[in-house]
Design an enzyme around this catalytic site. Structure first.
Site, PDB file in Angstrom:
ATOM      1  N   ASP A  24      51.963   4.812  17.502  1.00 16.06           N
ATOM      2  CA  ASP A  24      50.579   5.279  17.649  1.00 16.06           C
ATOM      3  C   ASP A  24      50.484   6.108  18.921  1.00 16.06           C
ATOM      4  O   ASP A  24      50.284   5.572  20.010  1.00 16.06           O
ATOM      5  CB  ASP A  24      49.633   4.083  17.783  1.00 16.06           C
ATOM      6  CG  ASP A  24      49.723   3.159  16.580  1.00 16.06           C
ATOM      7  OD1 ASP A  24      50.528   2.218  16.629  1.00 16.06           O
ATOM      8  OD2 ASP A  24      48.994   3.411  15.612  1.00 16.06           O
ATOM      9  N   ASP A  44      45.661   2.568   7.559  1.00 19.38           N
ATOM     10  CA  ASP A  44      45.990   2.104   8.908  1.00 19.38           C
ATOM     11  C   ASP A  44      44.730   1.583   9.577  1.00 19.38           C
ATOM     12  O   ASP A  44      43.777   2.333   9.784  1.00 19.38           O
ATOM     13  CB  ASP A  44      46.560   3.288   9.698  1.00 19.38           C
ATOM     14  CG  ASP A  44      46.901   2.932  11.127  1.00 19.38           C
ATOM     15  OD1 ASP A  44      47.404   3.810  11.846  1.00 19.38           O
ATOM     16  OD2 ASP A  44      46.640   1.778  11.552  1.00 19.38           O
TER      17      ASP A  44
HETATM   18  C1  DX5 Z   1      44.275   2.777  15.498  1.00 20.19           C
HETATM   19  C2  DX5 Z   1      45.632   2.187  15.443  1.00 20.19           C
HETATM   20  C3  DX5 Z   1      45.591   0.855  14.722  1.00 20.19           C
HETATM   21  C4  DX5 Z   1      46.931   0.186  14.649  1.00 20.19           C
HETATM   22  C5  DX5 Z   1      46.911  -0.992  13.689  1.00 20.19           C
HETATM   23  O1  DX5 Z   1      44.311   3.955  16.212  1.00 20.19           O
HETATM   24  O2  DX5 Z   1      46.503   3.102  14.782  1.00 20.19           O
HETATM   25  O3  DX5 Z   1      45.081   1.082  13.430  1.00 20.19           O
HETATM   26  O4  DX5 Z   1      47.832   1.099  14.277  1.00 20.19           O
HETATM   27  O5  DX5 Z   1      45.911  -1.824  14.077  1.00 20.19           O
HETATM   28  P1  DX5 Z   1      45.698  -3.266  13.432  1.00 20.19           P
HETATM   29  O6  DX5 Z   1      45.925  -4.204  14.575  1.00 20.19           O
HETATM   30  O7  DX5 Z   1      44.310  -3.261  12.928  1.00 20.19           O
HETATM   31  O8  DX5 Z   1      46.710  -3.464  12.333  1.00 20.19           O
END
Ligand code: DX5
Length: 233
Positions: free
Chosen positions: A42, A182
């Site tokens: 990310d 995501d």
């Molecule tokens: C948002 C991030 C989140 C992460 C996953 O910018 O990209 O979506 O990857 O988050 P969770 O903890 O919700 O799986």
């Protein structure tokens, strides 16, 4: 030619946001050992989203520790200036946000010219019309199910009709394009996302909070998604 509505292979991909940043190489190995299909980085610049994470050097340092593909989720402004850095760092897939560049078609073309596989992402409020003219340039569309920037947020279930609409468009055009979701993907939400048509599932918090460990979390999400595909078929 009949339309191909057959379910696409389920891929489980972790977000490394919840991982221990002091030992990311070990964390990547643990994720690979747990059976993930790829690892999502990310990438955040503190401008496109109100958070700052890692640059290409961090990813490059982890590349040699594992074999699974890396994808860079570029939550950054002007991604054009960074594309080659992430390709050189070892990311096989680059995900460009439709909202992050004035020249999305050119940017996605640059990804392919740089030797990587292109994907495009949509924030929750962005309609799929924003990507309908670049579907031929990508292998995947990421439909965000949270507002980007942070892990651990609540799944936005109103994105499911958007996933369905996108799936129908892809099938109608006869394209070979995955749909990734995501944000807030967990044992409670993965079946709905898969039923809607998503087949690449990003999970961060849900993987790391599973009391039975990463491998169980990965296989549990995969089984739930595959069962939902069969039920929804
Ligand atoms: C948002 C991030 C989140 C992460 C996953 O910018 O990209 O979506 O990857 O988050 P969770 O903890 O919700 O799986």
């Amino acid at each position: 030619m009949p339309l191909d509505h057959s379910p696409r292979k389920i891929h489980i991909a972790p977000s490394v946001l919840p991982a221990d940043f002091s030992k990311l190489g070990d964390e990547c190995r643990a994720l690979e050992d747990a059976g993930v299909d790829r690892i999502q980085w990310d990438v955040m610049d503190g401008q496109f989203v109100p958070n700052l994470t890692f640059g290409p050097d961090v990813i490059a340092a982890c590349r040699r520790h594992v074999q699974v593909p890396f994808e860079a989720h570029l939550m950054v402004n002007t991604p054009e200036v960074l594309l080659q850095n992430y390709i050189d760092a070892g990311c096989e897939i680059l995900i460009v946000h439709a909202e992050s560049t004035m020249h999305l078609h050119r940017c996605l073309t640059q990804v392919a010219e740089g030797g990587a596989r292109a994907a495009v992402a949509l924030n929750p409020s962005t309609p799929i019309s924003a990507v309908e003219h670049v579907l031929d340039l990508v292998e995947m569309v990421l439909v965000m199910t949270v507002n980007p920037g942070f892990g651990g947020q609540a799944y936005i279930s109103t994105m499911e009709p958007k996933v369905r609409e996108l799936r129908d468009l892809i099938v109608e055009r006869g394209l070979d394009v995955d749909i990734e979701v995501d944000g807030g993907i967990s044992p409670d939400t993965v079946a709905d996302a898969a039923s809607a048509g998503a087949n690449v599932l990003i999970a961060g918090s849900a993987l790391y909070r599973d009391p039975q460990g990463l491998a169980h979390a990965v296989s549990d999400l995969r089984e739930r998604a595959e069962a939902a595909q069969v039920a929804g078929r």
